[in-house]
Design an enzyme around this catalytic site. Structure first.
Site, PDB file in Angstrom:
ATOM      1  N   ASN A   5     -27.605-156.552  43.998  1.00 46.51           N
ATOM      2  CA  ASN A   5     -27.726-156.248  42.576  1.00 46.51           C
ATOM      3  C   ASN A   5     -28.687-157.221  41.900  1.00 46.51           C
ATOM      4  O   ASN A   5     -28.613-158.432  42.102  1.00 46.51           O
ATOM      5  CB  ASN A   5     -26.344-156.329  41.921  1.00 46.51           C
ATOM      6  CG  ASN A   5     -26.300-155.656  40.561  1.00 46.51           C
ATOM      7  OD1 ASN A   5     -27.160-155.875  39.716  1.00 46.51           O
ATOM      8  ND2 ASN A   5     -25.285-154.839  40.346  1.00 46.51           N
ATOM      9  N   HIS A  28     -24.732-143.370  43.075  1.00 43.95           N
ATOM     10  CA  HIS A  28     -24.651-144.711  43.659  1.00 43.95           C
ATOM     11  C   HIS A  28     -23.291-145.339  43.357  1.00 43.95           C
ATOM     12  O   HIS A  28     -22.528-144.844  42.529  1.00 43.95           O
ATOM     13  CB  HIS A  28     -25.751-145.612  43.096  1.00 43.95           C
ATOM     14  CG  HIS A  28     -25.549-145.993  41.655  1.00 43.95           C
ATOM     15  ND1 HIS A  28     -25.758-145.124  40.607  1.00 43.95           N
ATOM     16  CD2 HIS A  28     -25.144-147.162  41.081  1.00 43.95           C
ATOM     17  CE1 HIS A  28     -25.503-145.721  39.451  1.00 43.95           C
ATOM     18  NE2 HIS A  28     -25.116-146.971  39.714  1.00 43.95           N
ATOM     19  N   MET A  54      -7.322-146.338  25.860  1.00 38.67           N
ATOM     20  CA  MET A  54      -6.367-147.400  26.186  1.00 38.67           C
ATOM     21  C   MET A  54      -6.473-148.470  25.106  1.00 38.67           C
ATOM     22  O   MET A  54      -7.234-149.436  25.221  1.00 38.67           O
ATOM     23  CB  MET A  54      -6.666-147.980  27.566  1.00 38.67           C
ATOM     24  CG  MET A  54      -6.382-147.032  28.711  1.00 38.67           C
ATOM     25  SD  MET A  54      -4.614-146.672  28.860  1.00 38.67           S
ATOM     26  CE  MET A  54      -4.610-145.661  30.343  1.00 38.67           C
TER      27      MET A  54
END
Length: 349
Positions: free
Chosen positions: A76, A165, A315
């Site tokens: 990454n 991905h 939430m």
């Protein structure tokens, strides 16, 4: 009045995490006048010269993504965890504790084309993704105690890139979610001498009310303790502890199961159904080389959509300050998913 779990509020226990969820079926009848999300985009080109995950396109780091033909893995460009770095001094202060956090973060591109996904890929292409998941788990698991494979699908789940991905975050520490699962599976095994999730598979196969899909190797259910509206649990019918334990037949049957569950999700509201998903298995690294018979490898899907393609479950409030709450019963959610075709609506002839 006799209690009816489909109509009356009640608590359900999650033995994997030692938590309770409040189920309030009557709230599903209330009208909705809150936030409405934009409809998920359907049209995605096979290749976008501005998409950094497409073959041959330069990423913001300056690295050019190679002309890959199958799966492609890279570190990454903006990782949350790094392999090297200064370590904080540990403190004995009970109120201000700090520990070392090291690891690495990788991205796995599933396919060179942006306009395909599990439902439209061939079975062999999905198997190739599973093989990559296993390969990465095996490699990274030699060094790190936890290897977390996960995917965020859709802009509602924070995914800004439509290219198929997922990500892998590895760490030298056990994160909170798997740590809780490790503890409760171990306690159950010590008490009953059987793996918790294998007992759960047996009970779900007997009751049949929460089964969404099954084949000879895998079972997909809306768990009894589900939090998210259409949450599902992917479970092996044969006990395995880690992704690296999956054999050839389990790989092929898992590929079929993943194609089906995504198709069913997409068919509910006729859209690219958003979710976060990932895999949990026994810890890895030198410390955990031995067998851990209480652990059962499994997958989790956490989709936020509740009423339509544009209304999600929030939430907030009670969920953040007290405990999780759901309106749709797991049994009803499972029934909705079970009734969906196994082929995505856009592919149906």
């Amino acid at each position: 009045m006799a209690f009816n779990p489909s109509e009356h509020q009640h608590l359900r226990y999650n033995p994997l995490k030692g938590e309770w969820v409040l189920v309030s079926p009557h709230r599903a009848l209330r009208p909705w006048s809150g936030q409405v999300e934009p409809a998920p985009a359907e049209a995605v080109p096979a290749f976008d010269p501005n998409n950094p995950l497409c073959p041959g396109v330069q990423r913001s780091s300056g690295i050019v993504t190679p002309q890959y033909k199958s799966t492609y893995v890279f570190v990454n460009d903006f990782p949350a965890l790094l392999e090297e770095g200064p370590e904080p001094a540990e403190s004995n202060d009970p109120l201000f504790q700090t520990k070392s956090a090291k690891g690495t973060c990788r991205v796995i591109c599933y396919h060179p084309h942006s306009n395909v996904y599990f439902t439209t890929m061939s079975l062999s292409e999905v198997v190739a993704i599973i093989n990559e998941w296993i390969k990465q788990t095996q490699e990274l698991g030699k060094k790190y105690v936890w290897v977390q494979i996960f995917e965020n699908r859709g802009i509602i789940m924070g995914c800004s890139n439509p290219h198929p991905h997922c990500q892998i975050w590895t760490s030298n520490f056990m994160p909170n979610e798997p740590k809780a699962k490790d503890q409760h599976q171990k306690e159950y095994y010590e008490k009953y001498k059987r793996p918790l999730l294998q007992d759960y598979v047996k009970r779900e196969l007997e009751q049949k009310t929460r089964i969404v899909y099954e084949n000879e190797e895998w079972l997909i259910v809306v768990p009894y303790w589900a939090i998210w509206p259409y949450e599902t649990l992917v479970l092996p019918k044969r006990q395995i502890q880690r992704f690296t334990d999956v054999d050839k037949n389990q790989k092929e049957m898992l590929a079929k199961a993943l194609k089906v569950i995504v198709a069913k999700y997409d068919n509910v509201f006729k859209c690219n159904f958003p979710y976060s998903m990932g895999w949990h298995g026994a810890p890895t690294g030198d410390k955990f080389k031995e067998s851990m018979p209480y652990w059962t490898f499994h997958g989790c899907y956490y989709p936020p959509l509740l009423r339509s393609a544009t209304v999600k479950k929030f939430m907030v409030g009670y969920e953040l300050l007290a405990q999780c709450q759901r309106d749709l019963t797991p049994e009803l959610a499972a029934s909705v998913l079970r009734q969906q075709p196994e082929t995505r609506f856009s592919e149906a002839k």
